[in-house]
Design a protein around this motif. Sequence first.
Motif, PDB file in Angstrom:
ATOM      1  N   GLY A  71      21.434 -81.965  15.228  1.00  0.00           N
ATOM      2  CA  GLY A  71      22.517 -80.822  14.946  1.00  0.00           C
ATOM      3  C   GLY A  71      22.240 -79.696  14.912  1.00  0.00           C
ATOM      4  N   THR A  72      20.828 -79.256  14.900  1.00  0.00           N
ATOM      5  CA  THR A  72      20.231 -78.002  14.840  1.00  0.00           C
ATOM      6  C   THR A  72      19.865 -77.466  16.091  1.00  0.00           C
ATOM      7  OG1 THR A  72      19.011 -78.755  13.294  1.00  0.00           O
ATOM      8  CG2 THR A  72      18.323 -76.833  13.602  1.00  0.00           C
ATOM      9  N   ILE A  73      19.724 -78.459  17.030  1.00  0.00           N
ATOM     10  CA  ILE A  73      19.480 -78.209  18.770  1.00  0.00           C
ATOM     11  C   ILE A  73      21.109 -77.711  18.828  1.00  0.00           C
ATOM     12  CG2 ILE A  73      19.185 -78.613  20.643  1.00  0.00           C
ATOM     13  CD1 ILE A  73      16.550 -80.214  19.126  1.00  0.00           C
ATOM     14  N   MET A  74      21.577 -78.187  18.694  1.00  0.00           N
ATOM     15  CA  MET A  74      23.304 -77.518  19.190  1.00  0.00           C
ATOM     16  C   MET A  74      23.386 -76.546  18.622  1.00  0.00           C
ATOM     17  SD  MET A  74      24.666 -80.612  21.323  1.00  0.00           S
ATOM     18  CE  MET A  74      26.200 -80.699  20.818  1.00  0.00           C
ATOM     19  N   ALA A  75      23.770 -75.825  17.520  1.00  0.00           N
ATOM     20  CA  ALA A  75      23.590 -74.822  17.264  1.00  0.00           C
ATOM     21  C   ALA A  75      23.278 -74.019  18.071  1.00  0.00           C
ATOM     22  CB  ALA A  75      23.399 -74.470  15.614  1.00  0.00           C
ATOM     23  N   ALA A  76      22.204 -73.882  18.771  1.00  0.00           N
ATOM     24  CA  ALA A  76      21.867 -72.789  19.167  1.00  0.00           C
ATOM     25  C   ALA A  76      22.988 -72.094  21.200  1.00  0.00           C
ATOM     26  CB  ALA A  76      20.610 -73.012  20.533  1.00  0.00           C
ATOM     27  N   ARG A  77      23.304 -70.960  21.247  1.00  0.00           N
ATOM     28  CA  ARG A  77      23.843 -70.389  21.780  1.00  0.00           C
ATOM     29  C   ARG A  77      24.235 -70.579  23.083  1.00  0.00           C
ATOM     30  NH1 ARG A  77      23.853 -66.976  17.176  1.00  0.00           N
ATOM     31  NH2 ARG A  77      22.079 -65.954  17.349  1.00  0.00           N
ATOM     32  N   HIS A  78      22.431 -70.644  23.868  1.00  0.00           N
ATOM     33  CA  HIS A  78      22.431 -71.197  25.030  1.00  0.00           C
ATOM     34  C   HIS A  78      21.512 -72.428  25.465  1.00  0.00           C
ATOM     35  CE1 HIS A  78      21.709 -70.275  29.831  1.00  0.00           C
ATOM     36  NE2 HIS A  78      22.169 -71.376  29.643  1.00  0.00           N
ATOM     37  N   ILE A  79      21.160 -72.950  26.064  1.00  0.00           N
ATOM     38  CA  ILE A  79      20.065 -74.304  25.814  1.00  0.00           C
ATOM     39  C   ILE A  79      20.115 -74.729  26.911  1.00  0.00           C
ATOM     40  CG2 ILE A  79      19.982 -76.995  25.910  1.00  0.00           C
ATOM     41  CD1 ILE A  79      21.800 -77.105  23.516  1.00  0.00           C
ATOM     42  N   VAL A  80      18.519 -74.051  27.717  1.00  0.00           N
ATOM     43  CA  VAL A  80      17.851 -74.664  29.233  1.00  0.00           C
ATOM     44  C   VAL A  80      16.638 -75.480  28.991  1.00  0.00           C
ATOM     45  CG1 VAL A  80      16.634 -73.519  30.981  1.00  0.00           C
ATOM     46  CG2 VAL A  80      18.093 -71.988  29.291  1.00  0.00           C
ATOM     47  N   LEU A  81      17.291 -76.736  29.853  1.00  0.00           N
ATOM     48  CA  LEU A  81      16.418 -77.979  30.107  1.00  0.00           C
ATOM     49  C   LEU A  81      15.365 -78.103  30.851  1.00  0.00           C
ATOM     50  CD1 LEU A  81      17.138 -80.835  27.472  1.00  0.00           C
ATOM     51  CD2 LEU A  81      15.762 -81.563  30.304  1.00  0.00           C
TER      52      LEU A  81
ATOM     53  N   ALA B  85      10.960 -78.046   2.477  1.00  0.00           N
ATOM     54  CA  ALA B  85       9.623 -77.934   4.258  1.00  0.00           C
ATOM     55  C   ALA B  85      11.038 -78.023   5.104  1.00  0.00           C
ATOM     56  CB  ALA B  85       8.453 -78.483   4.548  1.00  0.00           C
ATOM     57  N   CYS B  86      11.351 -78.812   5.404  1.00  0.00           N
ATOM     58  CA  CYS B  86      12.294 -78.942   6.298  1.00  0.00           C
ATOM     59  C   CYS B  86      13.529 -78.372   5.841  1.00  0.00           C
ATOM     60  CB  CYS B  86      12.867 -80.256   6.608  1.00  0.00           C
ATOM     61  SG  CYS B  86      11.212 -81.184   7.175  1.00  0.00           S
ATOM     62  N   ALA B  87      13.804 -78.063   4.650  1.00  0.00           N
ATOM     63  CA  ALA B  87      14.954 -77.343   4.360  1.00  0.00           C
ATOM     64  C   ALA B  87      14.709 -75.707   4.806  1.00  0.00           C
ATOM     65  CB  ALA B  87      15.521 -77.852   2.818  1.00  0.00           C
ATOM     66  N   ALA B  88      13.951 -75.710   3.914  1.00  0.00           N
ATOM     67  CA  ALA B  88      13.243 -73.659   4.602  1.00  0.00           C
ATOM     68  C   ALA B  88      13.550 -73.912   5.932  1.00  0.00           C
ATOM     69  CB  ALA B  88      12.039 -73.745   4.085  1.00  0.00           C
ATOM     70  N   TYR B  89      12.983 -74.165   6.524  1.00  0.00           N
ATOM     71  CA  TYR B  89      13.217 -73.988   7.744  1.00  0.00           C
ATOM     72  C   TYR B  89      14.069 -73.594   8.302  1.00  0.00           C
ATOM     73  CZ  TYR B  89      11.257 -74.104  12.804  1.00  0.00           C
ATOM     74  OH  TYR B  89      10.500 -73.543  14.085  1.00  0.00           O
ATOM     75  N   GLU B  90      15.573 -74.574   8.089  1.00  0.00           N
ATOM     76  CA  GLU B  90      16.558 -74.379   8.809  1.00  0.00           C
ATOM     77  C   GLU B  90      17.201 -73.384   7.970  1.00  0.00           C
ATOM     78  OE1 GLU B  90      19.178 -76.587  10.161  1.00  0.00           O
ATOM     79  OE2 GLU B  90      17.621 -78.032  10.676  1.00  0.00           O
ATOM     80  N   GLU B  91      17.024 -73.076   7.130  1.00  0.00           N
ATOM     81  CA  GLU B  91      16.779 -71.776   6.153  1.00  0.00           C
ATOM     82  C   GLU B  91      17.567 -70.159   6.737  1.00  0.00           C
ATOM     83  OE1 GLU B  91      16.990 -71.826   2.267  1.00  0.00           O
ATOM     84  OE2 GLU B  91      16.740 -69.720   1.915  1.00  0.00           O
ATOM     85  N   ALA B  92      15.210 -70.808   7.698  1.00  0.00           N
ATOM     86  CA  ALA B  92      14.773 -69.622   8.482  1.00  0.00           C
ATOM     87  C   ALA B  92      15.919 -69.318   9.272  1.00  0.00           C
ATOM     88  CB  ALA B  92      13.301 -69.747   8.407  1.00  0.00           C
ATOM     89  N   ILE B  93      15.653 -70.194  10.336  1.00  0.00           N
ATOM     90  CA  ILE B  93      16.986 -70.149  11.128  1.00  0.00           C
ATOM     91  C   ILE B  93      17.772 -69.020  11.587  1.00  0.00           C
ATOM     92  CG2 ILE B  93      17.566 -71.445  13.509  1.00  0.00           C
ATOM     93  CD1 ILE B  93      15.620 -73.826  13.163  1.00  0.00           C
ATOM     94  N   ALA B  94      18.389 -70.098   9.845  1.00  0.00           N
ATOM     95  CA  ALA B  94      20.053 -69.512   9.878  1.00  0.00           C
ATOM     96  C   ALA B  94      19.622 -67.936   9.636  1.00  0.00           C
ATOM     97  CB  ALA B  94      20.808 -69.812   8.484  1.00  0.00           C
TER      98      ALA B  94
END
Length: 261
Positions: A186-196, A112-121
């Motif tokens: 690592g997943t979060i860091m791949a976002a292009r812009h982060i607003v915290l 399920a976790c791998a599928a989620y990564e794939e869906a984002i990609a």
Amino acid sequence: MEIVILDDPGAIARLAADTIAALLHEKPAAVLGLATGSSPLSLYDEVAARCARGELSLAEARGFTLDEYVGLGAEHPERYRNVIDREFTSRVDIARDAVHGPDGLAEDVPAACAAYEEAIADAGGVDLQILGIGTDGHIGFNEPGSSLASRTRIKTLTRQTRLDNARFFGGDLDAVPTHCLTQGLGTIMAARHIVLIATGEEKARAVHELAEGPVSASWPATVLQHHPHVSVLLDDGAASHLRMAGYYRETYAAKPGWQGL
Ligand code: F6R
């Protein structure tokens, strides 16, 4: 990392909503990373209000949530899929099936976790990730000690996080799940812009570490110091432990009005 300290809490929501609006203007099919918890609620209110007034449309946008509790039943009101539907998806014109989250009821968790990564990609990655921060410095549910390179996986929640979140479960610590699936750092860091977004003095120590501490898995949010485009929106309470608060305020005050986050 840009630190913006705004005395008016409504101004944080408006600034973050302006950022979403500017992105959707340029890229109507943008991919939004959606946090749950209390920090983004006023932003979601603001986005919903703009949609209701016809000023903003998310009709082509897509969304990915950060995390999900393990084991909460499909109808549980605190299941993050239900929270995001209630607080965001149902109030804007985004297609319901365009918003995805990790499957906290999956039998095969690694798959399920791998599928989620794939869906984002497959969606082309996250254009704009909205984040909150835990009092222990977590982002998503990447608790202290998380690998700075981690991807979506199962994590054990700390007692502190479960205590913090017991307010959503009628104050009953035992009702708060012990595990979650979360996008990794690592997943979060791949976002292009982060607003915290962080508000309230209880976040002040974590915010200080995030912006001014050494990068360390002990304060997972510090990994954001390595990201080229992070905007941190704070109220006075959350900014109250920042050593360079004066500098951040001056810098933002001198920023040209036309320049967004
Ligand atoms: C929620 C999430 C968490 C929260 C954090 C702060 O999806 O990933 O990292 O952002 O626990 O929670 P609040 O905003 O409720 O203080």
